[in-house]
Design an enzyme around this catalytic site. Structure first.
Site, PDB file in Angstrom:
ATOM      1  N   ASP A 207       1.007  -1.143  -0.077  1.00 46.97           N
ATOM      2  CA  ASP A 207       0.016  -0.061   0.013  1.00 46.97           C
ATOM      3  C   ASP A 207       0.956   1.358   0.090  1.00 46.97           C
ATOM      4  OD1 ASP A 207       0.945   0.252   2.478  1.00 46.97           O
ATOM      5  OD2 ASP A 207      -0.991   0.099   3.363  1.00 46.97           O
ATOM      6  N   ASP A 209       1.430   4.770   2.218  1.00 48.11           N
ATOM      7  CA  ASP A 209       1.255   5.052   3.584  1.00 48.11           C
ATOM      8  C   ASP A 209       1.559   6.986   3.460  1.00 48.11           C
ATOM      9  OD1 ASP A 209       0.419   2.818   5.117  1.00 48.11           O
ATOM     10  OD2 ASP A 209       2.558   2.491   4.366  1.00 48.11           O
ATOM     11  N   ASP A 298      -3.041   4.638   2.700  1.00 42.81           N
ATOM     12  CA  ASP A 298      -3.351   4.956   4.116  1.00 42.81           C
ATOM     13  C   ASP A 298      -3.100   6.368   4.330  1.00 42.81           C
ATOM     14  OD1 ASP A 298      -4.471   2.522   4.792  1.00 42.81           O
ATOM     15  OD2 ASP A 298      -2.500   1.775   5.518  1.00 42.81           O
TER      16      ASP A 298
HETATM   17  P1  TTP Z   1       2.012  -0.794   6.699  1.00 44.29           P
HETATM   18  O1  TTP Z   1       1.517  -0.136   5.630  1.00 44.29           O
HETATM   19  O2  TTP Z   1       1.082  -2.153   7.074  1.00 44.29           O
HETATM   20  O3  TTP Z   1       3.670  -1.764   6.384  1.00 44.29           O
HETATM   21  P2  TTP Z   1       4.755  -1.273   5.567  1.00 44.29           P
HETATM   22  O4  TTP Z   1       4.422   0.107   4.909  1.00 44.29           O
HETATM   23  O5  TTP Z   1       5.887  -1.376   6.381  1.00 44.29           O
HETATM   24  O6  TTP Z   1       5.031  -2.440   4.504  1.00 44.29           O
HETATM   25  P3  TTP Z   1       3.803  -2.737   3.112  1.00 44.29           P
HETATM   26  O7  TTP Z   1       2.591  -1.706   3.055  1.00 44.29           O
HETATM   27  O8  TTP Z   1       4.545  -2.712   2.040  1.00 44.29           O
HETATM   28  O9  TTP Z   1       3.406  -3.970   3.429  1.00 44.29           O
HETATM   29  O10 TTP Z   1       2.454  -0.179   8.116  1.00 44.29           O
HETATM   30  C1  TTP Z   1       3.241   0.839   8.002  1.00 44.29           C
HETATM   31  C2  TTP Z   1       3.517   1.193   9.502  1.00 44.29           C
HETATM   32  O11 TTP Z   1       2.365   1.825   9.930  1.00 44.29           O
HETATM   33  C3  TTP Z   1       3.755   0.184  10.432  1.00 44.29           C
HETATM   34  O12 TTP Z   1       4.922   0.310  11.255  1.00 44.29           O
HETATM   35  C4  TTP Z   1       2.728   0.075  11.268  1.00 44.29           C
HETATM   36  C5  TTP Z   1       2.172   1.504  11.303  1.00 44.29           C
HETATM   37  N1  TTP Z   1       0.842   1.446  11.582  1.00 44.29           N
HETATM   38  C6  TTP Z   1       0.270   2.412  12.860  1.00 44.29           C
HETATM   39  O13 TTP Z   1       1.462   2.591  13.566  1.00 44.29           O
HETATM   40  N2  TTP Z   1      -1.086   2.377  13.234  1.00 44.29           N
HETATM   41  C7  TTP Z   1      -1.972   2.014  12.310  1.00 44.29           C
HETATM   42  O14 TTP Z   1      -3.210   1.903  12.857  1.00 44.29           O
HETATM   43  C8  TTP Z   1      -1.632   1.413  11.063  1.00 44.29           C
HETATM   44  C9  TTP Z   1      -2.528   0.794  10.190  1.00 44.29           C
HETATM   45  C10 TTP Z   1      -0.338   1.144  10.607  1.00 44.29           C
HETATM   46 MN    MN Z   2       2.741   0.427   3.771  1.00 44.35          MN
HETATM   47 MN    MN Z   3      -0.607   0.908   5.479  1.00 42.24          MN
HETATM   48 MN    MN Z   4       0.870  -4.134   4.615  1.00 40.06          MN
END
Ligand code: TTP
Ligand code: MN
Ligand code: MN
Ligand code: MN
Length: 374
Positions: A207, A209, A298
């Protein structure tokens, strides 16, 4: 001591905490860390947290090594590698594979959970239910009219191929730059940052972020709703779920290392416009008839005073975040979460405007985002 392991002959100790190790993206011990992560995931599916964390931490230690494990002696001086882990490493060194890992991968429960949780909006609870009901494929679930799906799951199935195919860095940047333009027209001094795995240097992700704030107090509060309505008017919004802030400044940071944060946020599926015919990366045949790809995005909107903590928290990796909190708790008598850092000895919240400030408060050497791939 082994020739290969530069640690074995020296006094330098590898820390048990990921926040005291530099972990680049390149994982030269992937053959071992992949095995540990499959076992960890299987324990996660069994909701058996202890061994799950054990294998995750062992994997993370190996990811920080700058040499490939070639003999058992290379493990000298490394923490968190118990007999169970050593047996697996030994088997992989001898056979190139591990029978325990292969058994897990061929297990019905693991296969079903892996498949079902790959759908956006499906967690362990739903995966368990569908597994018990005897479903085996995505098609069976998709075509069953009796199942009550959430709106999130409905979109998760509808765009399963698009969302399941990786987002490339250039696709992530295209979305980020578009969103940033939209936001800057609303609030010119808004701070918009691409975070998550792409900030750690990953070339592909699940995704995108994006973290949004504004130095002028309270100005961040209107950004999300206005941005969402513009994206809607541009017909780029397939799905969105806004979660309003539940932050309470009278509460101390959470004790639980896996606690979710309380920021206003939004989980979306956006349309990424295809630029030219055939130039789109990672497209599957079904979606080639469309001129767009569905991408999970996100958004998180912290107030400026919490921005550094939010950025550190959302940059990940998840293992690094868990170890930062564990380190704060057990080594510093402090409590860290995505909102702030509380010093329990002094009874004060520690202010931070940069990630460097936070590492300093914790007495840690600064880790660049690309050194946080723990
Ligand atoms: P992710 O997007 O799930 O993971 P990622 O970007 O490391 O890898 P990929 O998307 O490629 O699989 O989460 C990113 C970070 O956001 C992770 O360290 C956890 C954090 N996070 C929060 O702190 N609070 C939240 O509510 C969510 C959804 C994520
Ligand atoms: Mn991510
Ligand atoms: Mn995410
Ligand atoms: Mn993820």
């Amino acid at each position: 001591a082994s020739f290969n392991n530069p640690l074995a002959s020296s006094w330098v100790q590898v820390s048990q905490y990921a926040c005291q190790r530099r972990t680049p993206l390149q994982d030269i011990n992937g053959i071992f860390t992949d095995a540990f992560e499959i076992l960890a995931e299987n324990y996660e599916f069994l909701e058996n947290k202890g061994p799950c964390r054990g294998f995750q931490r062992a994997s993370s230690v190996l990811k920080s090594l700058q040499f490939p494990i070639a003999t058992m002696n290379d493990l000298d001086g490394l923490p968190l590698l118990g007999n169970e882990m050593r047996t697996i490493i030994e088997e992989i060194l001898e056979d190139g594979k591990c029978s325990r890992v292969l058994d897990v991968m061929n297990g019905e429960r693991y296969k079903s959970f892996k498949l079902f949780t790959s759908v956006f909006g499906v967690g362990l609870k739903t995966a368990e239910k569908w597994y018990r009901m005897g479903f085996k494929t995505i098609e069976e679930i998709k075509s069953n009219p009796d199942l009550k799906l959430t709106k999130m799951q409905k979109y998760g199935f509808q765009y399963y191929e698009d969302i399941g195919s990786f987002v490339s860095k250039s696709e992530a940047l295209a979305i980020y730059e578009h969103v940033r333009e939209v936001i800057w027209k609303l609030v010119p001094d808004a701070v918009v940052t691409l975070t998550g795995g792409f900030r750690r240097g990953k070339e592909k992700g699940h995704d995108v972020d994006i973290i949004i704030t504004c130095p002028r107090e309270d100005k961040e509060k209107s950004i999300l709703h206005n941005t969402i309505s513009i994206l809607k008017n541009q017909e780029l919004l397939i799905f969105y779920d806004i979660i309003e802030s539940t932050f309470d400044n009278k509460k101390l940071p959470s004790k639980c290392v896996d606690a979710l944060d309380h920021f206003q946020k939004c989980f979306t599926i956006l349309k990424l416009q295809k630029k030219k015919e055939g130039t789109m990366e990672s497209m599957n045949s079904d979606s080639k008839i469309r001129n767009w790809k569905a991408v999970r995005v996100d958004f998180v909107i912290p107030p400026y005073k919490q921005y550094a903590y939010a950025l550190l928290g959302w940059t990940g990796s998840r293992q690094l975040e868990r170890d930062l909190r564990r380190y704060a708790n057990h080594e510093k008598n402090m409590m860290l979460d995505n909102h702030g850092l509380y010093d329990k000895s002094k009874n004060v919240f520690l202010e931070a405007y940069t990630e460097q400030d936070i590492f300093k408060h914790l007495g840690l050497e600064y880790l660049e985002p690309w050194e946080r791939n723990a």
